[in-house]
Design an enzyme around this catalytic site. Structure first.
Site, PDB file in Angstrom:
ATOM      1  N   GLY A 105     -21.064  11.885 -29.253  1.00  0.00           N
ATOM      2  CA  GLY A 105     -21.216  12.787 -28.165  1.00  0.00           C
ATOM      3  C   GLY A 105     -22.150  12.309 -27.279  1.00  0.00           C
ATOM      4  O   GLY A 105     -22.463  11.117 -27.129  1.00  0.00           O
ATOM      5  N   GLU A 106     -23.065  13.060 -26.595  1.00  0.00           N
ATOM      6  CA  GLU A 106     -23.978  12.940 -25.597  1.00  0.00           C
ATOM      7  C   GLU A 106     -23.351  12.165 -24.431  1.00  0.00           C
ATOM      8  O   GLU A 106     -24.133  12.056 -23.573  1.00  0.00           O
ATOM      9  CB  GLU A 106     -24.904  11.949 -26.121  1.00  0.00           C
ATOM     10  CG  GLU A 106     -25.774  12.333 -27.336  1.00  0.00           C
ATOM     11  CD  GLU A 106     -26.593  11.402 -28.165  1.00  0.00           C
ATOM     12  OE1 GLU A 106     -26.996  10.560 -27.380  1.00  0.00           O
ATOM     13  OE2 GLU A 106     -27.102  11.441 -29.376  1.00  0.00           O
ATOM     14  N   GLY A 107     -22.149  11.833 -24.362  1.00  0.00           N
ATOM     15  CA  GLY A 107     -21.285  11.153 -23.383  1.00  0.00           C
ATOM     16  C   GLY A 107     -21.337   9.843 -23.361  1.00  0.00           C
ATOM     17  O   GLY A 107     -21.048   9.028 -22.559  1.00  0.00           O
TER      18      GLY A 107
END
Length: 347
Positions: free
Chosen positions: A313-315
């Protein structure tokens, strides 16, 4: 939704000229594969034969989820605020990749269940200390939904004001695979069991428990009595709705949207149910390791650039794909054509 967006498909008047330029670069026609597809998409979005990637920004929204109280995640909610603080110190995966690829990172507290006011690097846009538990009630009110959309819009506008024309969006929110799975099931018409995975590392027993909780939540909601926005706000997290607002504004302003993994794909799936044209502005960075992500990408007719088994996640997956996007732009601007290079076409 009080705010309306004017999202139009990119004008195709210039498409023939773009394709001619790409086809006449000194290479066999189509030989650079997805780079050529990317170049065409970016040129259409920017309405130019000479595209640019300017001041790339990464917006990371953080928020907690009421349904986390039901044990649907192996990680406790305090990991959300601990990681948000870690990001301010440059210690996260998102920090590393933003630094590597030249992205400005904006860390936004839109609904973390912790007081983060002592950390000036975190932008305080907190709506509440997490959403409500959608097993029992809507995750957010209509007013909170509108606030989250508006915050996402404002963050995109801030980036554009700084000269940005490519936005990447990430998230931090323990248990946010749960609403993502529900959106995937409802908006994609996929059986819920096929939408649920291990998240941050659930066991088989944990996945079964997660399925039971989400199934009960959907049954209580009764999808036949609700519209798209009701579905988004009943299950979504503040960080997810903020991301939707940010994506919609980016598309409205003809800005590239880099889409990350399972959660962000669920967000743009939800956004596309409101404004289908948004998908013309999206570049999907990768196919993640979360169960169901490939199926969600298929629903979106998306072709991810990478498949590295990521599920952080987090980009981070979208950030990893950025050099490929840069290569597509560089190909368009820097490769010679057959006429200038005095090379006979060999296709």
């Amino acid at each position: 939704m009080k705010r309306r967006f004017n999202i139009q498909s990119p004008c195709l008047d210039i498409k023939q000229d773009i394709q001619y330029k790409i086809d006449n670069l000194n290479k066999p026609k189509g030989s650079l594969g997805m780079l050529e597809d990317l170049a065409l998409q970016i040129c259409l979005i920017q309405q130019t034969l000479s595209p640019e990637l300017l001041h790339p920004c990464h917006i990371l929204f953080g928020g907690d989820h009421g349904v986390e109280r039901e044990g649907v995640s192996v990680s406790p909610r305090n990991v959300t605020w601990q990681q948000m603080i870690n990001f301010t110190k440059g210690g996260g995966g998102v920090n590393m990749f933003c630094h590597q690829h030249g992205f400005e990172l904006k860390i936004v507290d839109i609904g973390v269940d912790h007081n983060l006011s002592d950390y000036p690097k975190i932008i305080n846009r907190k709506i509440a200390n997490g959403t409500k538990n959608f097993l029992y009630e809507p995750a957010m009110t209509e007013e909170q939904f509108r606030n989250a959309i508006d915050i996402g819009v404002a963050m995109t506008d801030e980036c554009i004001t700084e000269g940005c024309n490519v936005i990447c969006i990430g998230e931090m929110g323990i248990a946010n695979t749960s609403p993502s799975s529900i959106w995937m099931s409802i908006f994609g018409g996929i059986p819920l069991k096929e939408c649920i995975g291990a998240g941050a590392g659930l066991s088989d027993e944990g996945i079964k428990h997660k399925y039971d909780i989400l199934k009960k939540s959907i049954e209580k909601f009764n999808t036949s009595n609700h519209d798209i926005i009701d579905t988004i706000r009943y299950f979504g997290g503040f960080e997810m709705v903020g991301a939707i607002g940010s994506m919609l504004r980016a598309a409205e302003k003809h800005v590239l949207i880099l889409v990350d993994g399972f959660i962000m794909s669920a967000c743009i799936l939800a956004a596309s149910k409101l404004y289908p044209e948004i998908l013309k502005y999206a570049i999907f960075g990768h196919c993640g390791d979360e169960s169901g992500h490939r199926k969600m990408l298929n629903i979106l007719n998306a072709k991810p650039l990478l498949s590295l088994g990521l599920r952080l996640g987090e980009g981070t997956g979208a950030l990893c794909a950025y050099p490929i996007i840069q290569s597509a732009v560089n190909m368009t601007n820097e490769m010679n054509n057959f006429n200038n290079a005095h090379i006979t076409k060999y296709f």
